[in-house]
Motif scaffolding. Structure first.
Motif, PDB file in Angstrom:
ATOM      1  N   UNK A  83      -1.744  -6.938  -6.918  1.00  0.00           N
ATOM      2  CA  UNK A  83      -1.209  -5.649  -6.491  1.00  0.00           C
ATOM      3  C   UNK A  83      -1.479  -5.475  -5.007  1.00  0.00           C
ATOM      4  N   UNK A  84      -0.438  -5.149  -4.283  1.00  0.00           N
ATOM      5  CA  UNK A  84      -0.567  -4.838  -2.868  1.00  0.00           C
ATOM      6  C   UNK A  84      -0.326  -3.346  -2.675  1.00  0.00           C
ATOM      7  N   UNK A  85      -1.323  -2.702  -2.147  1.00  0.00           N
ATOM      8  CA  UNK A  85      -1.238  -1.257  -1.975  1.00  0.00           C
ATOM      9  C   UNK A  85      -0.436  -0.925  -0.722  1.00  0.00           C
ATOM     10  N   UNK A  86       0.561  -0.096  -0.886  1.00  0.00           N
ATOM     11  CA  UNK A  86       1.381   0.325   0.248  1.00  0.00           C
ATOM     12  C   UNK A  86       0.669   1.428   1.028  1.00  0.00           C
ATOM     13  N   UNK A  87       0.848   1.472   2.347  1.00  0.00           N
ATOM     14  CA  UNK A  87       0.233   2.543   3.134  1.00  0.00           C
ATOM     15  C   UNK A  87       0.749   3.909   2.707  1.00  0.00           C
ATOM     16  N   UNK A 135      -4.464   3.674 -10.513  1.00  0.00           N
ATOM     17  CA  UNK A 135      -5.904   3.493 -10.704  1.00  0.00           C
ATOM     18  C   UNK A 135      -6.547   2.933  -9.445  1.00  0.00           C
ATOM     19  N   UNK A 136      -5.877   1.957  -8.829  1.00  0.00           N
ATOM     20  CA  UNK A 136      -6.403   1.366  -7.605  1.00  0.00           C
ATOM     21  C   UNK A 136      -6.503   2.410  -6.494  1.00  0.00           C
ATOM     22  N   UNK A 137      -5.467   3.200  -6.327  1.00  0.00           N
ATOM     23  CA  UNK A 137      -5.489   4.201  -5.264  1.00  0.00           C
ATOM     24  C   UNK A 137      -6.522   5.284  -5.543  1.00  0.00           C
ATOM     25  N   UNK A 138      -6.677   5.662  -6.813  1.00  0.00           N
ATOM     26  CA  UNK A 138      -7.683   6.669  -7.159  1.00  0.00           C
ATOM     27  C   UNK A 138      -9.090   6.160  -6.854  1.00  0.00           C
ATOM     28  N   UNK A 139      -9.345   4.895  -7.183  1.00  0.00           N
ATOM     29  CA  UNK A 139     -10.656   4.310  -6.893  1.00  0.00           C
ATOM     30  C   UNK A 139     -10.908   4.283  -5.393  1.00  0.00           C
ATOM     31  N   UNK A 140      -9.883   3.937  -4.627  1.00  0.00           N
ATOM     32  CA  UNK A 140     -10.038   3.899  -3.171  1.00  0.00           C
ATOM     33  C   UNK A 140     -10.264   5.304  -2.606  1.00  0.00           C
TER      34      UNK A 140
END
Length: 300
Positions: free
Chosen positions: A57-61, A26-31
């Motif tokens: 949550x830490x988003x990985x590159x 969800x976080x990556x989709x929002x970004x």
């Protein structure tokens, strides 16, 4: 609701690609959906909001692998400097094309809008048949560029003759009809390079909707296949909210590139007789064209 649907579609693509991923999807989709449309100053506020929503949550590159490599190779072939910010915008444009069939490249002159889609299209064509980062495989890209403000509405969409009442197709209707009946897997990008206003783009609302239909005055309805409508504009000052809400946004700023890539690429193309003077020319560019803080003049 269109923005929510886009986020859900992006999250679904990510879930199919990574079945074991948790709420990071969800976080990556929002970004992926929102970051391309923000300015540099707006990103700070957006990152603060996201950190409050997903505190632990830490988003990985994200590794775009072959796509990023292909984009850099195309930049080298086209004698362009592969600035990291420009590469990021090309990847953001690719992510936007995955979830939206209508999108706008917004930014002033010198921000790299034209080269952004040209480089991405060439990179995807070079990777034809290879697995893509969003699932599926890359397909070759065919781009059709037209200026909607340089022709009349009848020449763009088609019109009836006032005397004979015969229907004459417009440029856009011919291009879309040819793309709709095409049997190949080639992606087709229709680039509208010109100002966006309510005079001509309101007729595109049915095309930009999810039903993807071009409705002509003759009563014909053309169903779009795998096509993407792109608009290259400087600003959206006179665009209606109905149109803006139907399109994905990728905003490009001149500050991402700066002046150095332009001067370096130009110096590579100068004739051989001027090659010994490249250092002097570069120093002149740095001295007279670069902005190095505030300038203070003292008069004695």
């Amino acid at each position: 609701m269109r923005a929510v649907k886009t986020v859900i579609s992006a999250a679904g693509n990510l879930k199919r690609e990574n079945p074991d991923m948790n709420e990071l999807i969800c976080l990556r989709a929002i970004r992926d959906v929102n970051v391309p449309k923000f300015l540099q100053d707006d990103l700070k506020l957006f990152n603060g909001i996201v950190s409050d929503l997903f505190p632990k949550i830490r988003e990985e590159p994200i590794d775009y692998g072959t796509l990023e490599e292909s984009i850099r190779n195309v930049c080298a072939i086209k004698c362009l400097k592969d600035v990291d910010g420009f590469i990021t915008k090309c990847i953001q444009l690719y992510e936007t094309t995955v979830v939206r069939h209508g999108l706008m490249l917004v930014g002033p002159s010198g921000s790299g809008k034209t080269k952004c889609y040209e480089v991405l299209g060439a990179a995807m064509t070079a990777l034809k048949g290879q697995p893509s980062v969003s699932g599926g495989v890359y397909e070759s890209v065919q781009t059709y560029v037209l200026n909607p403000k340089s022709i009349t509405m009848g020449q763009l969409y088609g019109e009836f003759d006032q005397l004979t009442h015969e229907w004459t197709d417009g440029i856009l209707s011919c291009l879309i009809r040819d793309g709709a009946v095409s049997m190949d897997q080639e992606k087709k990008w229709y680039m509208f390079d010109g100002p966006v206003d309510a005079v001509w783009i309101e007729n595109m609302n049915t095309v930009l909707d999810d039903n993807k239909k071009l409705c002509l005055s003759s009563g014909e309805i053309i169903k779009l296949s795998d096509m993407t409508m792109m608009f290259e504009v400087q600003d959206l000052a006179v665009a209606s909210p109905a149109t803006v809400s139907r399109c994905g946004m990728v905003y490009l700023e001149p500050s991402i590139l700066g002046l150095t890539p332009f001067t370096e690429c130009w110096l590579r193309t100068i004739p051989d007789m001027f090659q010994p003077y490249t250092d002097q020319l570069n120093s002149l560019f740095t001295r007279f064209l670069q902005v190095i803080g505030p300038v203070v003049f003292f008069y004695f």
